[in-house]
Design an enzyme around this catalytic site. Structure first.
Site, PDB file in Angstrom:
ATOM      1  N   ASP A 409       0.826  -1.205   0.000  1.00  0.00           N
ATOM      2  CA  ASP A 409       0.000   0.000   0.000  1.00  0.00           C
ATOM      3  C   ASP A 409       0.859   1.253   0.000  1.00  0.00           C
ATOM      4  OD1 ASP A 409      -2.658   1.315   0.424  1.00  0.00           O
ATOM      5  OD2 ASP A 409      -1.690   1.958   2.284  1.00  0.00           O
ATOM      6  N   GLU A 462       0.900  -0.580  -5.179  1.00  0.00           N
ATOM      7  CA  GLU A 462      -0.057   0.502  -5.405  1.00  0.00           C
ATOM      8  C   GLU A 462       0.774   1.775  -5.500  1.00  0.00           C
ATOM      9  OE1 GLU A 462      -3.550   3.187  -3.408  1.00  0.00           O
ATOM     10  OE2 GLU A 462      -1.873   2.388  -2.283  1.00  0.00           O
TER      11      GLU A 462
END
Length: 728
Positions: A409, A462
């Site tokens: 993330d 990401e």
């Protein structure tokens, strides 16, 4: 002072006072058995809960009764013998009497190799040594605790077993590596514990959860739970053998993104194993990606502000339940991806913030260590112990829970020192630049360790910027990720489908521009949870037009997405056109499937997955420019675009998108070969809730050169639809 047989002189008064105050930093120098080698043996015990303490030898024989020194429960006395020996203690308090082994008679927990690897920052199985481990030492059952807190004056393990009294179980400090350790006899799996820490100035910090606990209390409670390394009965050998081939660049990868707490509320890990696995298998997705499972205090963070990086959240059951969930998915041929958050951590008092009274895990300078967007702390990736801690967390999930991939993330926030900061609010790197060189080295290190230690597992970034070579090998100068989310594609295409069809002819580039850079990375096309929160509405709600057009647009969009190069990701609810914006506190609106339009959307996604998996042309060359060919990207006036997906030795698939609500008859499109073709998927089919305009039966390619191809098809293009056509 000289040691004598007088109990009050067995230990300096200053040491006794420090033990009783709970400020002594070296309890093994004071407590336990001392002497031997010619010196008299003595035993010192701090037991404020007892009125009397006796030393027991073999067979429970009383060897000595210790004398109480002072009023706070410090006991000392000599015992017979010349060399140290195993012993037990008998405690008396009023009518109560009990026996226990003395924690301060046991040897060090960490070995020389542990110290060496910790010092090097290369203890990649850190979780096998730090944390709380049920163990047997010298024939005695108990729990071994170890925690990194190099700047602490004193660290104690506390729990109900000692009335949460930090004076009673102070730990031994391994000076060279800053780890505090203690074996506590008689503790068991399931016992609650925390660490009580005195900071560098002697200040008592809020009780801390164990950074390497394998289980935590269910929030809002915050204690760690004694739980050994996860052990599960695995039945997924078949999947594990095939995993590498299932996750390669040329494999079909279609990901169903899931928030475990709101897919269907009230399910524990075992119920999810049954219901989710069956559903994903029915829908044809190849993988499930879970929003972070790591324990996190704030449910509203969706898991993206974790504290327990080695503990599956207790919200859905014990750690073994999560292992059974993974095992069931694997047995059903479904891969498991976990969202993993090494970018930052929350400032909750029981967590990593100010852990030993210093900025141990983050930076002291808020320009480096504080993330204003999320009010979180940023890890100090340049500190080898912190990098080692995070690397071990990544490897832990792959090792102990058979997880197949980690979606990392907020990578962009890690890569750039000026991420979301204005001039003067960040500190340049040693070259004066904005790149976070320590974070780059950390990410490369994690990805290399995953590749070396767990072949077949992958990492997915990401990453929302144009940072180069995110998904290229480290040896070639890349970051080493397996795939990268294509945020640009998502932003452009979703923006296109929000537009009224009357204006789309001016924005055809939003659909075609992605192919300009489609092979600069190995991409995942994400329609993730981020696109259905914070007031954006649901996917169906973002589509242009009236209700019929919204459904038609979303079906056409899905068809375009599944035909486009790149692996697929869809957040739960999107597959049946959830109408309400996602709410983590509520289940998906499954009742919508009683409506044919929603049921049709679900069937379309299942059929798209089936075609994507079945036809090599749609997946084998996802990451290779030889697998794609524009037929006509320029018919913006009609908002039509067409392209081929190809794979060597396989039938090509022609995708045609008609993105206005107008039926286009006898629309000629060039194809690479003559003969018979057939329509294999039509997003406007009645079974999907469409108007059923299309091309039933066979299609004969005419020997009419068109679009630079030797043959062509005359097609009926349904309104707001995508069709797939292939040679018969």
């Amino acid at each position: 002072m000289n040691v004598t047989s007088k109990p009050g002189e067995l230990v300096p008064e200053s040491d006794v006072a420090a033990i009783m105050r709970g400020t002594h930093g070296d309890p093994f120098r004071v407590l336990g058995m001392h002497g031997g080698g010619g010196a008299p043996l003595s035993v010192r015990v701090f037991a404020p809960q007892a009125a009397e303490v006796a030393v027991l030898g073999q067979g429970g024989k009383v060897l000595a009764s210790l004398e109480r020194i002072g009023a706070e429960g410090f006991f000392a006395g000599t015992v017979p013998g010349e060399e140290k020996f195993p012993y037990r203690l008998r405690f008396v308090s009023g009518p109560h009497e009990w026996e226990a082994d003395d924690p301060y008679r046991f040897p060090e927990v960490l070995g020389e190799l542990d110290e060496y690897l910790l010092g090097e920052g290369r203890h990649y199985q850190l979780y096998t040594r730090l944390g709380a481990h049920p163990a047997e030492i010298e024939g005695v059952q108990g729990v071994s605790f170890a925690v990194w807190a190099p700047n602490a004056r004193r660290v104690s393990v506390v729990g109900a077993f000692n009335a949460w009294d930090g004076r009673r179980h102070p730990m031994r400090k391994r000076i060279g590596v800053g780890v505090w350790e203690l074996f506590v006899p008689g503790l068991h799996t399931g016992d609650l514990y925390k660490y009580e820490i005195l900071g560098p100035s002697g200040e008592r910090l809020p009780l801390k959860s164990d950074p390497l606990s394998f289980a935590q209390e269910a929030p809002p409670a915050t204690a760690s739970v004694v739980h050994g390394l996860p052990e599960a009965e695995w039945h997924d050998a078949g999947w594990m053998q095939e995993r590498e081939s299932r996750q390669r660049r040329d494999a079909p990868i279609s990901i169903y993104e899931v928030h475990a707490g709101s897919w269907r509320q009230g399910l524990d890990y075992d119920a999810l194993a049954e219901e989710l696995s069956a559903y994903v298998r029915e829908m044809g997705f190849t993988h499930v990606e879970f929003l972070p499972i790591s324990e996190h205090p704030f449910t509203g963070s969706w898991g993206y502000q974790p504290i327990g990086l080695f503990a599956p959240t207790a919200r859905f059951g014990p750690p073994e339940g999560f292992a059974r969930l993974v095992d069931r998915l694997h047995r059903d041929g479904i891969g498991v991806i976990l969202d993993w958050v090494p970018a930052h951590f929350p400032s909750d008092a029981h967590g990593l913030a100010n852990f030993d009274g210093t900025h141990l895990y983050d930076h002291a300078d808020p320009r480096q260590g504080f993330h204003r967007d999320w009010n979180t702390q940023i890890y100090n990736f340049g500190r080898q112990e912190v990098a080692n801690f995070l690397q071990a967390s990544a490897l832990f999930w792959l090792d102990r829970y058979h997880v197949d991939a980690l979606r990392v993330d907020a990578v962009a926030s890690m890569l750039y020192l000026d991420y979301s900061r204005n001039a003067g609010e960040w500190v340049p790197n040693r070259h004066g630049g904005r790149e976070n060189l320590e974070a780059i080295d950390f990410l490369r290190g994690v990805n290399e360790r995953v590749r070396l230690d767990h072949p077949g597992c992958i990492t997915i970034a990401e990453e929302s910027t144009a940072f180069p070579q995110v998904s290229r090998p480290v040896e070639d100068g890349g970051l080493g990720f397996g795939f990268k989310w294509n945020m640009g594609w998502m932003h452009d295409t979703l923006g296109y489908f929000r537009r009224d069809p009357i204006h789309r002819k001016h924005h055809q580039n939003d659909l075609t521009f992605g192919m300009v850079y489609a092979y600069s990375e190995d991409f995942v096309l994400p329609l993730s949870h981020d696109e259905v929160v914070h007031g954006k509405g649901s996917l169906i709600g973002q589509m242009a037009g009236d209700r019929w057009q919204k459904f038609a647009n979303l079906r056409a969009y899905f068809g375009f997405m599944w035909a486009h190069p790149g692996k697929k990701l869809l957040f739960m609810g999107g597959e049946f056109a959830q109408e309400r914006e996602w709410n983590h506190d509520a289940s998906l609106d499954w009742h919508l499937l009683d409506d044919p339009s929603h049921a049709g959307m679900k069937r379309l996604v299942a059929d798209l997955n089936r075609e994507y998996r079945k036809r090599p042309a749609l997946h084998r060359m996802d990451c290779d420019p030889e697998g794609f060919e524009w037929i006509d990207a320029g018919d913006s006036e009609n908002s039509v675009l067409s392209f081929l997906r190809k794979a060597p030795g396989e039938k090509p698939v022609l995708a045609v998108c008609n993105l206005t609500p107008v039926v286009r008859s006898d629309y000629r499109i060039g194809v690479p070969e003559g003969g018979e073709w057939r329509e294999i998927l039509n997003s406007d089919a009645a079974i999907y809730g469409g108007s059923d305009v299309g091309n039933p039966g066979g299609l004969q390619a005419e020997e009419v050169s068109w679009h630079g191809r030797p043959a062509s098809l005359r097609l009926t293009l349904p309104p707001l639809a995508t069709i797939f056509v292939t040679p018969a």
